[in-house]
Design a protein around this motif. Structure first.
Motif, PDB file in Angstrom:
ATOM      1  N   ASP A 188       0.837  -1.197   0.000  1.00  0.00           N
ATOM      2  CA  ASP A 188       0.000   0.000   0.000  1.00  0.00           C
ATOM      3  C   ASP A 188       0.876   1.253   0.000  1.00  0.00           C
ATOM      4  O   ASP A 188       1.915   1.303   0.663  1.00  0.00           O
ATOM      5  CB  ASP A 188      -0.905  -0.019   1.235  1.00  0.00           C
ATOM      6  CG  ASP A 188      -1.848   1.153   1.232  1.00  0.00           C
ATOM      7  OD1 ASP A 188      -2.739   1.197   0.393  1.00  0.00           O
ATOM      8  OD2 ASP A 188      -1.655   2.043   2.086  1.00  0.00           O
ATOM      9  N   ASP A 193       0.428   4.256   1.212  1.00  0.00           N
ATOM     10  CA  ASP A 193       0.562   4.916   2.521  1.00  0.00           C
ATOM     11  C   ASP A 193       1.512   4.135   3.425  1.00  0.00           C
ATOM     12  O   ASP A 193       2.348   4.714   4.119  1.00  0.00           O
ATOM     13  CB  ASP A 193      -0.811   5.044   3.176  1.00  0.00           C
ATOM     14  CG  ASP A 193      -1.731   5.966   2.386  1.00  0.00           C
ATOM     15  OD1 ASP A 193      -1.189   6.828   1.660  1.00  0.00           O
ATOM     16  OD2 ASP A 193      -2.962   5.813   2.500  1.00  0.00           O
ATOM     17  N   LEU A 194       1.375   2.778   3.407  1.00  0.00           N
ATOM     18  CA  LEU A 194       2.263   1.963   4.231  1.00  0.00           C
ATOM     19  C   LEU A 194       3.711   2.073   3.758  1.00  0.00           C
ATOM     20  O   LEU A 194       4.640   2.162   4.566  1.00  0.00           O
ATOM     21  CB  LEU A 194       1.795   0.506   4.196  1.00  0.00           C
ATOM     22  CG  LEU A 194       2.627  -0.490   5.013  1.00  0.00           C
ATOM     23  CD1 LEU A 194       2.625  -0.099   6.483  1.00  0.00           C
ATOM     24  CD2 LEU A 194       2.090  -1.904   4.824  1.00  0.00           C
ATOM     25  N   ARG A 205       5.053   4.597   2.238  1.00  0.00           N
ATOM     26  CA  ARG A 205       5.539   5.913   2.620  1.00  0.00           C
ATOM     27  C   ARG A 205       5.912   5.952   4.106  1.00  0.00           C
ATOM     28  O   ARG A 205       6.920   6.549   4.497  1.00  0.00           O
ATOM     29  CB  ARG A 205       4.470   6.963   2.322  1.00  0.00           C
ATOM     30  CG  ARG A 205       4.923   8.382   2.575  1.00  0.00           C
ATOM     31  CD  ARG A 205       3.966   9.418   1.988  1.00  0.00           C
ATOM     32  NE  ARG A 205       2.600   9.215   2.444  1.00  0.00           N
ATOM     33  CZ  ARG A 205       1.628   8.713   1.708  1.00  0.00           C
ATOM     34  NH1 ARG A 205       1.859   8.346   0.450  1.00  0.00           N
ATOM     35  NH2 ARG A 205       0.401   8.561   2.195  1.00  0.00           N
ATOM     36  N   GLU A 206       5.118   5.276   4.940  1.00  0.00           N
ATOM     37  CA  GLU A 206       5.443   5.226   6.366  1.00  0.00           C
ATOM     38  C   GLU A 206       6.735   4.451   6.614  1.00  0.00           C
ATOM     39  O   GLU A 206       7.557   4.825   7.455  1.00  0.00           O
ATOM     40  CB  GLU A 206       4.286   4.593   7.122  1.00  0.00           C
ATOM     41  CG  GLU A 206       3.022   5.451   7.153  1.00  0.00           C
ATOM     42  CD  GLU A 206       1.899   4.778   7.911  1.00  0.00           C
ATOM     43  OE1 GLU A 206       2.142   3.672   8.442  1.00  0.00           O
ATOM     44  OE2 GLU A 206       0.791   5.349   7.979  1.00  0.00           O
ATOM     45  N   ILE A 207       6.913   3.332   5.857  1.00  0.00           N
ATOM     46  CA  ILE A 207       8.148   2.544   6.019  1.00  0.00           C
ATOM     47  C   ILE A 207       9.361   3.368   5.613  1.00  0.00           C
ATOM     48  O   ILE A 207      10.391   3.388   6.310  1.00  0.00           O
ATOM     49  CB  ILE A 207       8.053   1.254   5.188  1.00  0.00           C
ATOM     50  CG1 ILE A 207       6.959   0.340   5.757  1.00  0.00           C
ATOM     51  CG2 ILE A 207       9.395   0.534   5.160  1.00  0.00           C
ATOM     52  CD1 ILE A 207       6.698  -0.886   4.915  1.00  0.00           C
ATOM     53  N   LYS A 208       9.240   4.070   4.485  1.00  0.00           N
ATOM     54  CA  LYS A 208      10.352   4.916   4.046  1.00  0.00           C
ATOM     55  C   LYS A 208      10.654   6.007   5.062  1.00  0.00           C
ATOM     56  O   LYS A 208      11.817   6.286   5.373  1.00  0.00           O
ATOM     57  CB  LYS A 208      10.027   5.523   2.692  1.00  0.00           C
ATOM     58  CG  LYS A 208      10.021   4.542   1.539  1.00  0.00           C
ATOM     59  CD  LYS A 208       9.716   5.253   0.228  1.00  0.00           C
ATOM     60  CE  LYS A 208       9.730   4.284  -0.952  1.00  0.00           C
ATOM     61  NZ  LYS A 208       9.422   4.980  -2.225  1.00  0.00           N
ATOM     62  N   GLN A 209       9.594   6.599   5.578  1.00  0.00           N
ATOM     63  CA  GLN A 209       9.795   7.656   6.564  1.00  0.00           C
ATOM     64  C   GLN A 209      10.453   7.102   7.826  1.00  0.00           C
ATOM     65  O   GLN A 209      11.346   7.737   8.405  1.00  0.00           O
ATOM     66  CB  GLN A 209       8.440   8.302   6.902  1.00  0.00           C
ATOM     67  CG  GLN A 209       8.510   9.486   7.845  1.00  0.00           C
ATOM     68  CD  GLN A 209       9.195  10.678   7.228  1.00  0.00           C
ATOM     69  OE1 GLN A 209       9.272  10.763   6.016  1.00  0.00           O
ATOM     70  NE2 GLN A 209       9.705  11.565   8.051  1.00  0.00           N
ATOM     71  N   HIS A 210      10.008   5.896   8.246  1.00  0.00           N
ATOM     72  CA  HIS A 210      10.591   5.289   9.442  1.00  0.00           C
ATOM     73  C   HIS A 210      12.066   4.951   9.221  1.00  0.00           C
ATOM     74  O   HIS A 210      12.923   5.238  10.082  1.00  0.00           O
ATOM     75  CB  HIS A 210       9.804   4.033   9.807  1.00  0.00           C
ATOM     76  CG  HIS A 210      10.321   3.335  11.029  1.00  0.00           C
ATOM     77  ND1 HIS A 210      10.205   3.863  12.296  1.00  0.00           N
ATOM     78  CD2 HIS A 210      10.980   2.152  11.170  1.00  0.00           C
ATOM     79  CE1 HIS A 210      10.761   3.031  13.168  1.00  0.00           C
ATOM     80  NE2 HIS A 210      11.233   1.985  12.500  1.00  0.00           N
ATOM     81  N   GLN A 246      14.108   8.099   9.220  1.00  0.00           N
ATOM     82  CA  GLN A 246      14.340   8.602  10.568  1.00  0.00           C
ATOM     83  C   GLN A 246      15.388   7.767  11.292  1.00  0.00           C
ATOM     84  O   GLN A 246      16.238   8.312  12.010  1.00  0.00           O
ATOM     85  CB  GLN A 246      13.027   8.614  11.339  1.00  0.00           C
ATOM     86  CG  GLN A 246      12.018   9.628  10.824  1.00  0.00           C
ATOM     87  CD  GLN A 246      10.698   9.552  11.558  1.00  0.00           C
ATOM     88  OE1 GLN A 246      10.502   8.677  12.407  1.00  0.00           O
ATOM     89  NE2 GLN A 246       9.773  10.467  11.228  1.00  0.00           N
TER      90      GLN A 246
END
Length: 459
Positions: free
Chosen positions: A408, A410-411, A413-418, A421
């Motif tokens: 997904d 959104d998922l 994008r969250e993994i990349k962002q995590h 970080q």
């Protein structure tokens, strides 16, 4: 008071009070010396009785109605105009006219024909709808004026209209005309709601009651002046009393079947706010359809405005979140700079002193952290393992192109962002450790120089 079913006031039922004062209207344009008010209005004398569209105070004309009913029955069932079989055809024609609600029913050579209107009980083109009951008090002083002009023209000349109303009221300086609202109506008509404020010499003010203002507007000369301004209809906007509502519901309107009226009362979706009103003929149905379409357009316009406001708020929220993230990064940078200044200051302050126990313990901890970062089985090893798995997945994906896995958006994008970080955190931690190691080396170098200096002094 009279109830106007056909008033073009949108979806609200409006009460009108065509009550005339007993005497001349001595309020507008004159000043009195009464203690209660600096300006007096002549109050209507029949405020205790009501006449809602002819439903509340219908005159009792039993003989006339009886003759009308007999003539109607004769025209529909047994006309004797021709004296042969053509009278039966004429009866059917009269029935058709009665069902339609228009025309004249001839039935006897010596008696005038019956006039069929849409109010006759045999008219088929009738229905019952619902209108909102107004909730304004008579003290609010709201009077509705229907202009045969477009809303844009009314708004562009609103100030001139107010001045014209003030002149119609006699030009009294103690009176102020105010516009409560302007609303467009079908057929290029506009509804304007006004009220008049009267100021007394002692500084107090009050609104002129709606019934009093309406009674003044209904005077012949005043009504002519209003018609010259484009006013086609005036009415008060006041609520119905419980007695008026009860009388209206108990007496079906003229030409409406009592059974249909009773069913309309039962089917009322909100008896506290809505009241049944008859719709007679296609013209009334078309009028209500136009009003409904107009209200739908107004609601859609309002929804569009709300949607634009929500979009603007969402943009502002996005901008605010971006600024918050920017300020957080700036705060972190300032914190690191402050920490570096403190480190340098501490180095200068401890210059020439031996390493203390807590500093030695801190150096050991930093060395341990550095070793863990560089150890193959720790963070670096795990990162290498993850990279290997990613390469293998890419390889298998190229070999077996038919097997595809989707993540997904959104998922992902969250993994990349995590991961970003985590990478930034590790880079920052490594940078701090490197800086600390350089500081420790500088401290050790300073200590070694001090030892050599002291050894030279003692020698």
């Amino acid at each position: 008071m009279s109830f106007n079913f056909g008033a073009p006031a949108g979806s609200t039922a409006t009460t009108a009070t065509p009550a005339a004062p007993t005497g001349t209207f001595g309020g507008f344009g004159t000043t009195t010396t009464t203690s209660g008010s600096a300006f007096s209005f002549s109050a209507p004398t029949n405020t205790g009785t009501s006449d809602l569209g002819g439903l509340f105070s219908q005159p009792t004309q039993a003989p006339v109605q009886s003759n009308q009913l007999i003539n109607t029955a004769s025209a529909l069932s047994a006309p004797t105009l021709l004296g042969d079989e053509r009278d039966a055809i004429l009866a059917k024609w009269n029935q058709l006219q009665a069902f339609w609600g228009t025309g004249k029913g001839y039935f006897n050579n010596n008696i005038p024909p019956v006039e069929f209107t849409q109010e006759n009980p045999f008219c088929r083109f009738k229905a019952v709808g619902y209108s909102c009951m107004p909730n304004n008090k008579d003290e609010d002083g709201l009077v509705v004026l229907i202009f045969n002009r477009k809303e844009a023209d009314i708004r562009s000349q609103q100030q001139q209209l107010i001045e014209s109303f003030h002149k119609i009221l006699g030009g009294n300086q103690t009176l102020t005309v105010n516009v409560e609202g302007v609303k467009t109506l079908p057929d290029d008509q506009t509804e304007v709601v006004i009220y008049v404020v009267e100021r007394s010499p002692n500084g107090t003010s009050r609104r002129v009651p709606a019934t009093t203002l309406y009674a003044h507007f209904e005077q012949a000369n005043i009504k002519t002046s209003l018609q010259q301004l484009g006013v086609t209809l005036s009415m008060t906007r006041t609520e119905l009393s419980p007695a008026q509502i009860k009388q209206l519901l108990q007496n079906p309107p003229a030409g409406v079947d009592p059974i249909i009226w009773e069913q309309a009362k039962v089917d009322n979706p909100d008896s506290e706010k809505l009241i049944p009103v008859p719709m007679v003929g296609f013209k009334e149905l078309l009028r209500r359809l136009k009003v409904q379409d107009q209200m739908t357009k107004q609601h859609q316009t309002r929804l569009d405005i709300i949607s634009e406001d929500i979009s603007e708020l969402q943009k502002n929220q996005t901008t605010t979140l971006a600024k918050i993230a920017q300020y957080k990064r700036k705060l972190m940078e300032l914190s690191h700079r402050t920490l570096q200044v403190l480190i340098k200051q501490e180095i200068q302050r401890k210059s020439g002193y031996a390493i203390q126990a807590d500093e030695e313990q801190l150096r050991v901890q930093l060395d341990t952290i550095q070793c863990e970062l560089n150890a193959p089985t720790q963070f670096k090893g795990r990162l290498n393992e993850l990279m290997s798995q990613i390469r293998m997945q890419n390889h298998f994906g190229a070999v077996k192109s038919e097997e595809r896995y989707y993540v997904d958006a959104d998922l992902l994008r969250e993994i990349k962002q995590h991961l970003k970080q985590q990478q930034e955190g590790l880079s920052h931690l490594i940078s701090i450790i490197k800086d600390d190691l350089e500081d420790i080396k500088l401290i050790e170098h300073g200590l070694n120089e001090n030892i050599h200096i002291r050894g030279g002094v003692f020698s």
